[in-house]
Design an enzyme around this catalytic site. Structure first.
Site, short mmCIF file in Angstrom:
data_model
loop_
_atom_site.label_atom_id
_atom_site.label_comp_id
_atom_site.label_asym_id
_atom_site.label_seq_id
_atom_site.Cartn_x
_atom_site.Cartn_y
_atom_site.Cartn_z
N TRP A 30 0.86 -1.19 0.00
CA TRP A 30 0.00 0.00 0.00
C TRP A 30 0.89 1.23 0.00
CZ3 TRP A 30 -0.42 4.18 3.27
CH2 TRP A 30 -1.60 4.93 3.23
N SER A 96 4.53 -5.91 2.46
CA SER A 96 3.81 -4.98 3.33
C SER A 96 2.35 -5.41 3.50
CB SER A 96 3.93 -3.55 2.80
OG SER A 96 3.50 -2.62 3.75
N MET A 97 1.40 -4.59 3.04
CA MET A 97 -0.01 -4.96 3.14
C MET A 97 -0.30 -6.28 2.45
SD MET A 97 -3.39 -2.91 1.77
CE MET A 97 -5.01 -3.65 2.11
N ASP A 225 13.06 -0.07 9.34
CA ASP A 225 11.71 0.10 8.81
C ASP A 225 10.93 1.06 9.70
OD1 ASP A 225 9.04 -0.15 7.95
OD2 ASP A 225 9.36 -2.23 7.33
N HIS A 254 11.61 0.30 4.95
CA HIS A 254 10.44 -0.46 4.53
C HIS A 254 10.56 -0.86 3.05
CE1 HIS A 254 6.41 -1.95 5.03
NE2 HIS A 254 5.97 -1.23 4.01
#
Length: 277
Positions: A30, A96-97, A225, A254
């Protein structure tokens, strides 16, 4: 590029490599799109895999809906893609998402058709700070993100991607052009999708579901991150998932798929090619 029609809307995806090879599905983070896998797709195909990446609905070139951004609905979209392409022995890679779709897919559809999974800079198992998750992101910070998305989305996105790469004037971890590219991709995403997808990853708690994962799992997370802290994500996921290999990048932010692309590609391909894992 191809389109999968799903409940009246279309999911955009790319499908590269030998159609008889083992499929690897890449699920982006995202608020970006499948284009974030630019440096991974060629390496996966060159290693002999069939590589598929898709835009989450509301992002990239996929159509947007008003609802259905919860993880059950998003996992259903992934299931529809696997079913449409008649894929077997699938490897799922979530960034991530995207880690949420991977874990929820296994929760809802089982391990049977999944060979391996990889969780890269993933939100798994949870992001939010709670009484039993002291290293998570405080609720007031998450509320601040929601407020900015509702009132000043573009300014938020511009700043967000600097944090994504731990970028500053003194620490230029990526080029200015990379930041501009990410901003362009994110700013063109559906505003409602951007907001509702954020609410999904903010509120999800996958700790119980992590214990259901039986397939070999690769977890990669960066110590630097600033978006999804390693203590609430990678560290916990590695303890909850029984068959996990955990790799920590000491200086990675990240967005390590860009800043540490060579290292990530090497570690990911080693995992994909390991017949014993």
């Amino acid at each position: 590029m191809a389109k999968l029609t799903r409940n009246g809307y279309k999911l955009n995806y790319v499908d590269y490599g030998d159609k008889h090879a083992q499929p690897v599905i890449l699920i982006h983070g995202w608020p970006l799109s499948l284009q974030s896998w630019e440096y991974q797709i060629p390496k996966i195909v060159e290693a002999g895999f069939r590589c598929i990446a898709y835009d989450r609905k509301g992002f990239g070139k996929s159509c947007a809906t008003w609802e259905k951004y919860d993880y059950n609905a998003l996992a259903e979209d992934l299931h529809a893609l696997i079913d449409e392409l008649q894929l077997n022995n699938v490897i799922l890679v979530g960034f991530s998402m995207g880690g949420g779709e991977v874990v929820r897919y296994i929760s809802n559809y089982g391990n049977t058709n999944i060979s391996k999974i990889a969780l890269i800079s993933s939100i798994i198992p949870l992001v939010k700070k709670t009484d039993d998750n002291e290293h998570g992101v405080p609720q007031e910070d998450l509320d601040g993100i929601v407020h900015q998305l509702e009132t000043n989305r573009l300014e938020f996105l511009e700043d967000f991607h600097k944090g994504f790469y731990s970028y500053s004037t003194l620490k230029k971890t990526v080029s200015k052009q990379q930041l501009e590219f990410d901003f362009s991709v994110a700013s063109h995403a559906s505003p409602i999708a951007t907001l509702k997808a954020a609410l999904s990853w903010m509120d999800a708690d996958f700790r119980t579901e992590c214990r259901m994962i039986e397939v070999p799992t690769l977890i990669i997370h960066g110590k630097d991150d600033q978006t999804v802290p390693i203590e609430t994500a990678g560290d916990q996921a590695a303890k909850l998932i029984s068959n996990a290999k955990y790799i920590i990048y000491d200086d990675a932010p990240h967005g390590l798929n860009i800043t540490h692309k060579d290292q990530l590609n090497m570690d990911l391909l080693e995992f994909l090619l390991d017949v014993k894992s």
